[in-house]
Design a protein around this motif. Structure first.
Motif, PDB file in Angstrom:
ATOM      1  N   ARG A 199      -1.476   4.646  -8.544  1.00 54.25           N
ATOM      2  CA  ARG A 199      -2.617   5.292  -9.189  1.00 54.25           C
ATOM      3  C   ARG A 199      -3.137   4.524 -10.379  1.00 54.25           C
ATOM      4  N   ALA A 200      -2.257   4.059 -11.211  1.00 51.90           N
ATOM      5  CA  ALA A 200      -2.682   3.328 -12.406  1.00 51.90           C
ATOM      6  C   ALA A 200      -2.790   1.835 -12.160  1.00 51.90           C
ATOM      7  N   GLY A 201      -2.358   1.389 -10.995  1.00 49.57           N
ATOM      8  CA  GLY A 201      -2.468  -0.021 -10.653  1.00 49.57           C
ATOM      9  C   GLY A 201      -1.280  -0.872 -11.042  1.00 49.57           C
ATOM     10  N   TYR A 202      -0.216  -0.257 -11.536  1.00 46.33           N
ATOM     11  CA  TYR A 202       0.914  -1.047 -12.010  1.00 46.33           C
ATOM     12  C   TYR A 202       1.827  -1.518 -10.880  1.00 46.33           C
ATOM     13  N   THR A 203       1.807  -0.813  -9.757  1.00 48.06           N
ATOM     14  CA  THR A 203       2.687  -1.144  -8.642  1.00 48.06           C
ATOM     15  C   THR A 203       1.855  -1.499  -7.419  1.00 48.06           C
ATOM     16  N   THR A 204       2.194  -2.614  -6.803  1.00 47.03           N
ATOM     17  CA  THR A 204       1.505  -3.046  -5.594  1.00 47.03           C
ATOM     18  C   THR A 204       2.510  -3.415  -4.515  1.00 47.03           C
ATOM     19  N   TYR A 205       2.076  -3.291  -3.265  1.00 47.88           N
ATOM     20  CA  TYR A 205       2.885  -3.649  -2.114  1.00 47.88           C
ATOM     21  C   TYR A 205       2.021  -4.474  -1.169  1.00 47.88           C
ATOM     22  N   TYR A 206       2.665  -5.396  -0.467  1.00 45.60           N
ATOM     23  CA  TYR A 206       1.944  -6.250   0.464  1.00 45.60           C
ATOM     24  C   TYR A 206       2.727  -6.410   1.757  1.00 45.60           C
ATOM     25  N   ALA A 207       1.990  -6.571   2.845  1.00 49.46           N
ATOM     26  CA  ALA A 207       2.610  -6.986   4.089  1.00 49.46           C
ATOM     27  C   ALA A 207       3.078  -8.429   3.938  1.00 49.46           C
ATOM     28  N   ASP A 208       4.157  -8.762   4.603  1.00 50.25           N
ATOM     29  CA  ASP A 208       4.687 -10.124   4.501  1.00 50.25           C
ATOM     30  C   ASP A 208       3.659 -11.157   4.934  1.00 50.25           C
ATOM     31  N   SER A 209       2.816 -10.794   5.876  1.00 49.59           N
ATOM     32  CA  SER A 209       1.851 -11.742   6.425  1.00 49.59           C
ATOM     33  C   SER A 209       0.757 -12.134   5.442  1.00 49.59           C
ATOM     34  N   VAL A 210       0.568 -11.334   4.380  1.00 50.23           N
ATOM     35  CA  VAL A 210      -0.503 -11.635   3.432  1.00 50.23           C
ATOM     36  C   VAL A 210       0.019 -11.920   2.028  1.00 50.23           C
ATOM     37  N   LYS A 211       1.308 -11.754   1.824  1.00 49.73           N
ATOM     38  CA  LYS A 211       1.881 -11.931   0.491  1.00 49.73           C
ATOM     39  C   LYS A 211       1.625 -13.342  -0.010  1.00 49.73           C
ATOM     40  N   GLY A 212       1.156 -13.434  -1.242  1.00 55.57           N
ATOM     41  CA  GLY A 212       0.838 -14.735  -1.822  1.00 55.57           C
ATOM     42  C   GLY A 212      -0.587 -15.204  -1.564  1.00 55.57           C
ATOM     43  N   ARG A 213      -1.271 -14.535  -0.636  1.00 56.26           N
ATOM     44  CA  ARG A 213      -2.659 -14.910  -0.318  1.00 56.26           C
ATOM     45  C   ARG A 213      -3.651 -13.813  -0.704  1.00 56.26           C
ATOM     46  N   PHE A 214      -3.237 -12.558  -0.578  1.00 61.25           N
ATOM     47  CA  PHE A 214      -4.110 -11.423  -0.865  1.00 61.25           C
ATOM     48  C   PHE A 214      -3.661 -10.745  -2.155  1.00 61.25           C
ATOM     49  N   THR A 215      -4.634 -10.166  -2.869  1.00 59.77           N
ATOM     50  CA  THR A 215      -4.328  -9.410  -4.083  1.00 59.77           C
ATOM     51  C   THR A 215      -5.118  -8.103  -4.071  1.00 59.77           C
ATOM     52  N   ILE A 216      -4.407  -6.999  -4.231  1.00 62.91           N
ATOM     53  CA  ILE A 216      -5.059  -5.700  -4.337  1.00 62.91           C
ATOM     54  C   ILE A 216      -5.158  -5.333  -5.817  1.00 62.91           C
ATOM     55  N   SER A 217      -6.281  -4.735  -6.193  1.00 54.94           N
ATOM     56  CA  SER A 217      -6.469  -4.292  -7.563  1.00 54.94           C
ATOM     57  C   SER A 217      -7.394  -3.077  -7.544  1.00 54.94           C
ATOM     58  N   ARG A 218      -7.499  -2.417  -8.690  1.00 57.95           N
ATOM     59  CA  ARG A 218      -8.381  -1.268  -8.764  1.00 57.95           C
ATOM     60  C   ARG A 218      -8.987  -1.171 -10.156  1.00 57.95           C
ATOM     61  N   ASP A 219     -10.179  -0.578 -10.202  1.00 54.92           N
ATOM     62  CA  ASP A 219     -10.869  -0.293 -11.448  1.00 54.92           C
ATOM     63  C   ASP A 219     -11.172   1.201 -11.428  1.00 54.92           C
ATOM     64  N   ASN A 220     -10.341   1.972 -12.117  1.00 56.26           N
ATOM     65  CA  ASN A 220     -10.505   3.426 -12.068  1.00 56.26           C
ATOM     66  C   ASN A 220     -11.784   3.893 -12.759  1.00 56.26           C
ATOM     67  N   ALA A 221     -12.283   3.111 -13.685  1.00 57.21           N
ATOM     68  CA  ALA A 221     -13.546   3.474 -14.340  1.00 57.21           C
ATOM     69  C   ALA A 221     -14.717   3.362 -13.366  1.00 57.21           C
ATOM     70  N   LYS A 222     -14.578   2.505 -12.359  1.00 53.69           N
ATOM     71  CA  LYS A 222     -15.637   2.301 -11.369  1.00 53.69           C
ATOM     72  C   LYS A 222     -15.310   2.975 -10.036  1.00 53.69           C
ATOM     73  N   ASN A 223     -14.169   3.662  -9.969  1.00 55.12           N
ATOM     74  CA  ASN A 223     -13.752   4.325  -8.719  1.00 55.12           C
ATOM     75  C   ASN A 223     -13.728   3.353  -7.550  1.00 55.12           C
TER      76      ASN A 223
END
Length: 124
Positions: free
Chosen positions: A53-77
């Protein structure tokens, strides 16, 4: 109800980058874990990445780890998926999803609302 709208997909060459966005409306966005999933033709929908919810914890599939990054901006939904070093096997329809209760997970069945998807095609 939660409405999710993905954008940012397209056609890119191998090694290229794209950034997907998912805009949410209808509920308090910051209360919920978010995930990205993808589905290639003839295959089941699979987990790509998830964020707390706050963006502090992320998880990735092994196939994309190191290449993809998930993030969020709660002010912009909005939740994002930065995809670098793309490969032809990343070609799929990408979906964002909301999990109304609990921590982010890797399971499709744990997510309650889904966007319509955005196509990502990586040419070789």
């Amino acid at each position: 109800q939660v409405q999710l709208v993905e954008s940012g997909g397209g056609l890119v060459q191998t090694g290229g980058s794209l950034r997907l966005s998912c805009a949410a409306s209808g509920r308090t966005f910051s209360n919920y874990a978010m995930g990205w999933f993808r589905q290639a033709p003839g295959k089941e929908r699979e987990f790509v990445a998830a964020i707390s919810r706050a963006g502090y914890t992320t998880y990735y599939a092994d196939s994309v780890k190191g290449r993809f990054t998930i993030s969020r901006d709660n002010a912009k939904n909005t939740v994002y998926l930065q995809m670098n070093s793309l490969k032809p096997e990343d070609t799929a329809v990408y979906y964002c999803a909301v999990r109304l209760g609990g921590r982010p997970t890797r399971l499709v069945s744990d997510y309650n609302y889904w966007g319509q998807g955005t196509q990502v095609t990586v040419s070789s």
